[in-house]
Scaffold this motif. Structure first.
Motif, mmCIF file in Angstrom:
data_model
loop_
_atom_site.group_PDB
_atom_site.id
_atom_site.type_symbol
_atom_site.label_atom_id
_atom_site.label_comp_id
_atom_site.label_asym_id
_atom_site.label_seq_id
_atom_site.Cartn_x
_atom_site.Cartn_y
_atom_site.Cartn_z
ATOM 1 N N TRP A 65 56.532 39.881 -4.665
ATOM 2 C CA TRP A 65 55.341 40.018 -5.510
ATOM 3 C C TRP A 65 54.053 40.197 -4.706
ATOM 4 O O TRP A 65 53.000 40.427 -5.267
ATOM 5 N N PHE A 66 54.138 40.133 -3.367
ATOM 6 C CA PHE A 66 52.947 40.345 -2.542
ATOM 7 C C PHE A 66 52.364 41.726 -2.839
ATOM 8 O O PHE A 66 53.045 42.737 -2.752
ATOM 9 N N GLY A 67 51.081 41.781 -3.197
ATOM 10 C CA GLY A 67 50.443 43.006 -3.670
ATOM 11 C C GLY A 67 49.819 43.907 -2.621
ATOM 12 O O GLY A 67 49.180 44.892 -2.955
ATOM 13 N N HIS A 68 49.956 43.584 -1.340
ATOM 14 C CA HIS A 68 49.426 44.402 -0.248
ATOM 15 C C HIS A 68 47.939 44.702 -0.398
ATOM 16 O O HIS A 68 47.492 45.839 -0.239
ATOM 17 N N ASN A 69 47.161 43.648 -0.709
ATOM 18 C CA ASN A 69 45.699 43.747 -0.713
ATOM 19 C C ASN A 69 45.153 42.407 -0.225
ATOM 20 O O ASN A 69 45.910 41.442 -0.061
ATOM 21 N N TRP A 70 43.866 42.337 0.023
ATOM 22 C CA TRP A 70 43.281 41.116 0.593
ATOM 23 C C TRP A 70 43.454 39.918 -0.335
ATOM 24 O O TRP A 70 43.749 38.812 0.125
ATOM 25 N N ASP A 71 43.263 40.096 -1.632
ATOM 26 C CA ASP A 71 43.425 38.979 -2.568
ATOM 27 C C ASP A 71 44.848 38.442 -2.548
ATOM 28 O O ASP A 71 45.067 37.222 -2.562
ATOM 29 N N ALA A 72 45.822 39.343 -2.508
ATOM 30 C CA ALA A 72 47.227 38.927 -2.462
ATOM 31 C C ALA A 72 47.535 38.192 -1.157
ATOM 32 O O ALA A 72 48.300 37.224 -1.156
ATOM 33 N N LEU A 73 46.931 38.640 -0.055
ATOM 34 C CA LEU A 73 47.138 37.948 1.213
ATOM 35 C C LEU A 73 46.621 36.518 1.126
ATOM 36 O O LEU A 73 47.298 35.574 1.522
ATOM 37 N N GLU A 74 45.424 36.354 0.582
ATOM 38 C CA GLU A 74 44.878 35.005 0.456
ATOM 39 C C GLU A 74 45.754 34.150 -0.459
ATOM 40 O O GLU A 74 46.019 32.987 -0.158
ATOM 41 N N ASP A 75 46.229 34.729 -1.556
ATOM 42 C CA ASP A 75 47.131 33.991 -2.454
ATOM 43 C C ASP A 75 48.385 33.534 -1.720
ATOM 44 O O ASP A 75 48.810 32.378 -1.850
ATOM 45 N N CYS A 76 48.989 34.427 -0.954
ATOM 46 C CA CYS A 76 50.218 34.079 -0.244
ATOM 47 C C CYS A 76 49.972 33.058 0.865
ATOM 48 O O CYS A 76 50.772 32.131 1.047
ATOM 49 N N LEU A 77 48.878 33.210 1.602
ATOM 50 C CA LEU A 77 48.605 32.278 2.694
ATOM 51 C C LEU A 77 48.247 30.887 2.201
ATOM 52 O O LEU A 77 48.265 29.932 2.980
ATOM 53 N N THR A 78 47.935 30.755 0.924
ATOM 54 C CA THR A 78 47.675 29.423 0.365
ATOM 55 C C THR A 78 48.815 28.992 -0.566
ATOM 56 O O THR A 78 48.634 28.121 -1.408
ATOM 57 N N ASP A 79 49.968 29.604 -0.387
ATOM 58 C CA ASP A 79 51.168 29.237 -1.140
ATOM 59 C C ASP A 79 52.257 28.853 -0.142
ATOM 60 O O ASP A 79 52.528 27.673 0.056
ATOM 61 N N LEU A 80 52.889 29.800 0.480
ATOM 62 C CA LEU A 80 53.881 29.603 1.540
ATOM 63 C C LEU A 80 55.084 28.758 1.128
ATOM 64 O O LEU A 80 55.771 28.189 1.970
ATOM 65 N N GLU A 81 55.372 28.690 -0.177
ATOM 66 C CA GLU A 81 56.484 27.863 -0.648
ATOM 67 C C GLU A 81 57.833 28.354 -0.143
ATOM 68 O O GLU A 81 58.802 27.602 -0.127
ATOM 69 N N TRP A 82 57.929 29.591 0.286
ATOM 70 C CA TRP A 82 59.190 30.162 0.761
ATOM 71 C C TRP A 82 59.457 29.829 2.232
ATOM 72 O O TRP A 82 60.526 30.111 2.746
ATOM 73 N N LEU A 83 58.494 29.220 2.909
ATOM 74 C CA LEU A 83 58.658 28.863 4.315
ATOM 75 C C LEU A 83 59.024 27.387 4.458
ATOM 76 O O LEU A 83 58.696 26.577 3.585
ATOM 77 N N PRO A 84 59.669 27.035 5.565
ATOM 78 C CA PRO A 84 59.997 25.619 5.783
ATOM 79 C C PRO A 84 58.737 24.761 5.851
ATOM 80 O O PRO A 84 57.677 25.235 6.265
ATOM 81 N N GLU A 85 58.876 23.524 5.455
ATOM 82 C CA GLU A 85 57.753 22.569 5.506
ATOM 83 C C GLU A 85 57.597 22.056 6.931
ATOM 84 O O GLU A 85 58.124 21.009 7.278
ATOM 85 N N GLN A 86 56.898 22.798 7.743
ATOM 86 C CA GLN A 86 56.608 22.369 9.105
ATOM 87 C C GLN A 86 55.282 22.995 9.514
ATOM 88 O O GLN A 86 54.792 23.902 8.845
ATOM 89 N N PRO A 87 54.683 22.488 10.585
ATOM 90 C CA PRO A 87 53.430 23.076 11.038
ATOM 91 C C PRO A 87 53.604 24.553 11.345
ATOM 92 O O PRO A 87 54.641 24.979 11.863
ATOM 93 N N ILE A 88 52.589 25.340 11.004
ATOM 94 C CA ILE A 88 52.620 26.785 11.217
ATOM 95 C C ILE A 88 51.538 27.169 12.221
ATOM 96 O O ILE A 88 50.407 26.697 12.140
#
Length: 136
Positions: A65-88
């Motif tokens: 669902w990532f929309g390949h625009n700046w707003d979508a990037l910000e949405d994804c970078l403040t979600d990250l539920e698909w990544l393991p719970e560890q420091p990034i």
């Protein structure tokens, strides 16, 4: 960046640190840091906005669902539920051609650092000096 400086950076508040990508690599800096998820984005020498968004989507393994625009990037970078719970640690290497795009990317990354600081999750960024704001 010395190992001591890196340890201080990683144990402190979330944020961005600029590195000279010509003399060091994120992998070398983070060698032995097994508890950290290294997300490496190679933008290239003169990346466009589209190239940067595509590379960040690849590096973070963004959902469809990532929309390949700046707003979508910000949405994804403040979600990250698909990544393991560890420091990034996001390692951004390369440069953007357009100054406005560079500034937007830096603002989004900085916003993500603040968001995850408030959520008590480590999210640090090592960035190529070529991405640095002129007034930093």
């Amino acid at each position: 960046m010395s190992p001591e400086t890196l340890d201080t950076f990683l144990s402190g508040e979330n944020g961005m640190h600029f590195i000279d990508a010509g003399t060091t690599t994120c992998s070398d800096l983070l060698a032995g840091k097994l508890d950290v998820l290294l997300v490496h984005a190679q933008l290239g020498e003169h990346a466009s906005r589209d190239t940067a968004l595509t590379e960040l989507a690849r590096a973070f393994d963004m959902p469809r669902w990532f929309g390949h625009n700046w707003d979508a990037l910000e949405d994804c970078l403040t979600d990250l539920e698909w990544l393991p719970e560890q420091p990034i640690v996001l390692c951004l290497i390369g440069a953007l051609d357009d100054v406005a795009d560079r500034d937007t990317l830096l603002d989004i990354v900085q916003s993500a650092c603040r968001y995850w600081q408030d959520a008590q999750r480590k999210f640090h960024v090592l960035m190529d000096l070529r991405l640095k704001h002129d007034n930093d």
